[in-house]
Scaffold this active site. Structure first.
Site, mmCIF file in Angstrom:
data_model
loop_
_atom_site.group_PDB
_atom_site.id
_atom_site.type_symbol
_atom_site.label_atom_id
_atom_site.label_comp_id
_atom_site.label_asym_id
_atom_site.label_seq_id
_atom_site.Cartn_x
_atom_site.Cartn_y
_atom_site.Cartn_z
ATOM 1 N N GLU A 159 -6.026 -9.138 3.611
ATOM 2 C CA GLU A 159 -5.773 -8.794 4.958
ATOM 3 C C GLU A 159 -5.153 -9.663 5.905
ATOM 4 O O GLU A 159 -6.309 -9.492 6.730
ATOM 5 C CB GLU A 159 -6.103 -7.356 5.215
ATOM 6 C CG GLU A 159 -5.749 -5.967 4.160
ATOM 7 C CD GLU A 159 -6.147 -4.830 4.166
ATOM 8 O OE1 GLU A 159 -5.778 -4.335 5.049
ATOM 9 O OE2 GLU A 159 -6.661 -3.941 3.375
ATOM 10 N N GLU A 188 0.605 -1.345 0.448
ATOM 11 C CA GLU A 188 -0.114 -0.071 -0.199
ATOM 12 C C GLU A 188 0.607 1.544 0.248
ATOM 13 O O GLU A 188 1.772 1.479 0.442
ATOM 14 C CB GLU A 188 -1.012 -0.176 1.502
ATOM 15 C CG GLU A 188 -1.456 1.101 0.757
ATOM 16 C CD GLU A 188 -2.931 1.123 2.709
ATOM 17 O OE1 GLU A 188 -2.838 -0.132 3.040
ATOM 18 O OE2 GLU A 188 -3.864 2.041 2.494
ATOM 19 N N TYR A 239 -6.873 -9.023 12.022
ATOM 20 C CA TYR A 239 -5.306 -8.799 11.677
ATOM 21 C C TYR A 239 -5.485 -9.379 13.343
ATOM 22 O O TYR A 239 -6.025 -9.011 14.292
ATOM 23 C CB TYR A 239 -5.049 -7.384 11.790
ATOM 24 C CG TYR A 239 -5.259 -6.254 11.024
ATOM 25 C CD1 TYR A 239 -3.654 -6.504 10.545
ATOM 26 C CD2 TYR A 239 -5.712 -5.771 10.013
ATOM 27 C CE1 TYR A 239 -3.709 -6.223 8.887
ATOM 28 C CE2 TYR A 239 -5.766 -4.947 8.796
ATOM 29 C CZ TYR A 239 -4.217 -5.434 8.300
ATOM 30 O OH TYR A 239 -4.251 -5.335 7.053
ATOM 31 N N GLU A 243 -12.386 -2.220 2.437
ATOM 32 C CA GLU A 243 -13.123 -2.095 4.087
ATOM 33 C C GLU A 243 -14.045 -1.092 3.799
ATOM 34 O O GLU A 243 -14.678 0.146 3.928
ATOM 35 C CB GLU A 243 -12.113 -1.470 4.088
ATOM 36 C CG GLU A 243 -11.364 -2.619 4.553
ATOM 37 C CD GLU A 243 -10.322 -2.228 6.273
ATOM 38 O OE1 GLU A 243 -10.238 -1.175 6.679
ATOM 39 O OE2 GLU A 243 -9.585 -3.868 6.231
HETATM 40 O O1 AHR Z 1 -3.304 -2.455 6.107
HETATM 41 C C1 AHR Z 1 -3.245 -1.585 7.049
HETATM 42 C C2 AHR Z 1 -4.635 -1.439 6.488
HETATM 43 O O2 AHR Z 1 -5.361 -1.646 7.489
HETATM 44 C C3 AHR Z 1 -5.159 -0.970 5.148
HETATM 45 O O3 AHR Z 1 -5.047 0.576 4.925
HETATM 46 C C4 AHR Z 1 -6.952 -0.934 5.735
HETATM 47 O O4 AHR Z 1 -7.210 -1.640 4.697
HETATM 48 C C5 AHR Z 1 -7.143 -1.971 6.966
HETATM 49 O O5 AHR Z 1 -7.863 -1.251 7.429
#
Ligand code: AHR
Length: 514
Positions: free
Chosen positions: A318, A45, A260, A193
């Site tokens: 992600e 990114e 995450y 997202e």
């Molecule tokens: O990976 C960092 C961020 O995490 C990304 O830009 C977003 O899609 C997510 O919230």
């Protein structure tokens, strides 16, 4: 080696070994589902030092480069054959206007990167530069289009610019900018997202919008788009349900899931340190990582209701550990170190994806260089490979191989009153008949013995590699780049129809049977 009884095996392996021996069977006749290589995908990114000062460096930097693309990073990624690279975001994607990133660099407009540190984005890295990078990496581009602040026309024209061979204003522009032939990009994200930074939408609203954007993102000759809908945040099962119900199967190749691993489990306040944590914190982080299994199972079950034939892919584009940033670095740049713990997270997560290869057909670790769970860190001219990089190396044998299902009862890893599964694993059979097994022992104290009976094909030779270190906090630094690196593994022995393994504590092991 002679086949041993389980009791004898435990005695031979000695003290510190978990008393419970894991027994399981690998039957090559059961190898049916392909583990898509795209599970091993990555993500870059416009965030912090991933693109700028990561892949794309100052003209004056004295490293091997092609244009401004850093070739030592490219070479490292080529070694692990990264199958795809997602770009330009993330949250950045829904504020990115692709036409700002083409043409003469000096003429490109500048913008504020509002999501990531409010820094100025000079658009010097745009469409042509990204696709040149993908060419050098020999990897497939996965482009995320702007739904949040863009228009249907803007997205449609980007696809035309990229993929059409016909004469048009867009393709003429492409040619003027130095590219004659279409690139034939196929992986296409329709927003990112959309429940959050991509527009704060409801799933119903997004599903309608998706259909509009997807309709005009056309298929050009030789470039049928694999359109990917912006899916759920973690356990937002309703989001998946609404998308699956409202978007026709033929308009959607995949639907995403973002999850995450946060050490503390909290988005607000401290997420936890990347380098300083005790066993209790380590345990909690691994527990949070293992939550991916439940997420994949439950989202898949919803998808099964609407798509029994499993035509729509679950794309976990992600994933990874997200900690506090390294002290003294820009909080908006998400720069974090990478420890043995993170390698165990990578191994565990990739085993989960492999074992769900019938539905998970693509995944992208966040993010390749200098951001979140990176596989490469750079500092000026210096570059290092993180423990997580080495996990991708150990797992390469699974790419496009056939999953060999592996069911077993794992010993518990206990901490206080809590317990989590200590061992996870996956296995596959490649087109040359080799078997690949990857195993992770997350227990911080105990080695674990496995006794695997081999059915179907017979094997004579075993090779292994191991990634481990004394402590889960061990990291590779610019002063000591090789603290956590793979070594030959001698803890596996093959007998007639059986494989015995002693899996050390805190280790990722890959085994190849010939
Ligand atoms: O990976 C960092 C961020 O995490 C990304 O830009 C977003 O899609 C997510 O919230």
């Amino acid at each position: 080696m002679k086949k041993m009884t389980l009791a004898l095996l435990t005695a031979v392996l000695g003290a510190g070994v978990n008393a419970q021996v894991v027994t399981t069977t690998l039957n090559t006749y059961e190898a049916k589902t392909t583990i898509s290589k795209h599970i091993y995908g990555h993500f870059a990114e416009h965030l912090g030092r991933c693109i700028y000062d990561g892949f794309w460096v100052d003209e004056k930097m004295d490293v091997k480069k092609q244009g401004r693309i850093r070739l030592d990073v490219v070479e490292a990624l080529k070694k692990i054959k990264i199958p795809n690279l997602r770009w330009p975001g993330g949250c950045f994607a829904d504020e990115y206007h692709w036409r700002d990133g083409i043409g003469k660099p000096a003429d490109r407009p500048k913008m504020v990167n509002t999501n990531w540190g409010g820094v100025s984005e000079d658009n010097s890295f745009g469409t042509h530069e990204f696709l040149e990078l993908c060419g050098l990496l020999n990897t497939e581009p996965y482009v995320a289009g702007n739904v949040g602040s863009g228009t249907v026309e803007e997205m449609a024209k980007w696809v035309e610019y990229l993929n059409s061979p016909a004469q048009s204003t867009m393709t003429e522009l492409r040619r003027q900018n130095g590219r004659q032939q279409p690139w034939k990009v196929t992986y296409w994200g329709v927003g990112n997202e959309s429940w959050g930074c991509g527009g704060n939408m409801t799933p119903e609203y997004y599903a309608d919008l998706y259909k509009r954007y997807a309709t005009y993102a056309r298929n050009y000759p030789g470039a049928p788009l694999k359109k990917i809908a912006s899916g759920a945040n973690s356990d937002d099962y309703r989001w998946t349900e609404v998308l699956m119900k409202n978007i026709p199967r033929n308009q959607m190749w995949g639907v995403t899931l973002h999850y995450y691993t946060l050490p503390t489990g909290n988005w607000s306040g401290s997420k936890g340190s990347a380098t300083a944590f005790n066993e209790q914190e380590y345990f909690k982080t691994m527990k949070n990582c293992l939550h991916m299994e439940e997420l994949v199972q439950k989202h898949s079950a919803i998808m099964d209701k609407y798509d029994k034939e499993k035509r729509v892919a679950l794309v976990v584009d992600e994933w990874g550990i997200w900690t506090d940033v390294e002290p003294g670095t820009n909080p908006g740049f998400l720069y974090q170190q990478n420890s043995l713990r993170d390698a165990l997270i990578a191994g565990t997560t990739l085993n989960i994806f492999n074992n769900h290869a019938d539905r998970v057909k693509m995944a992208n670790l966040a993010q390749t260089v200098n951001v979140l769970q990176s596989i490469v860190l750079t500092k000026g001219k210096e570059m290092l490979l993180t423990p997580t990089y080495h996990v991708f190396d150990l797992f390469m044998g699974h790419m496009d191989a056939k999953l060999v299902p592996m069911n077993f009862t794992t010993p518990d890893y206990t901490n206080g009153n809590e317990k989590i599964p200590a061992v996870n694993a996956s296995a596959s059979l490649d087109s040359n008949g080799k078997m690949h097994i990857t195993l992770v022992n997350i227990d911080a104290g105990k080695d674990i013995a496995l006794n695997i009976s081999l059915k179907g094909k017979s094997y004579k030779k075993v090779n292994g590699r191991i990634l481990t270190s004394r402590s889960f906090t061990d990291i590779n630094t610019f002063d000591n780049k090789n603290k956590v690196i793979p070594a030959a593994f001698n803890g596996a022995t093959i007998g007639k129809g059986s494989l015995n393994i002693k899996l050390p504590r805190l280790s990722v092991v890959s085994i190849e049977l010939e």
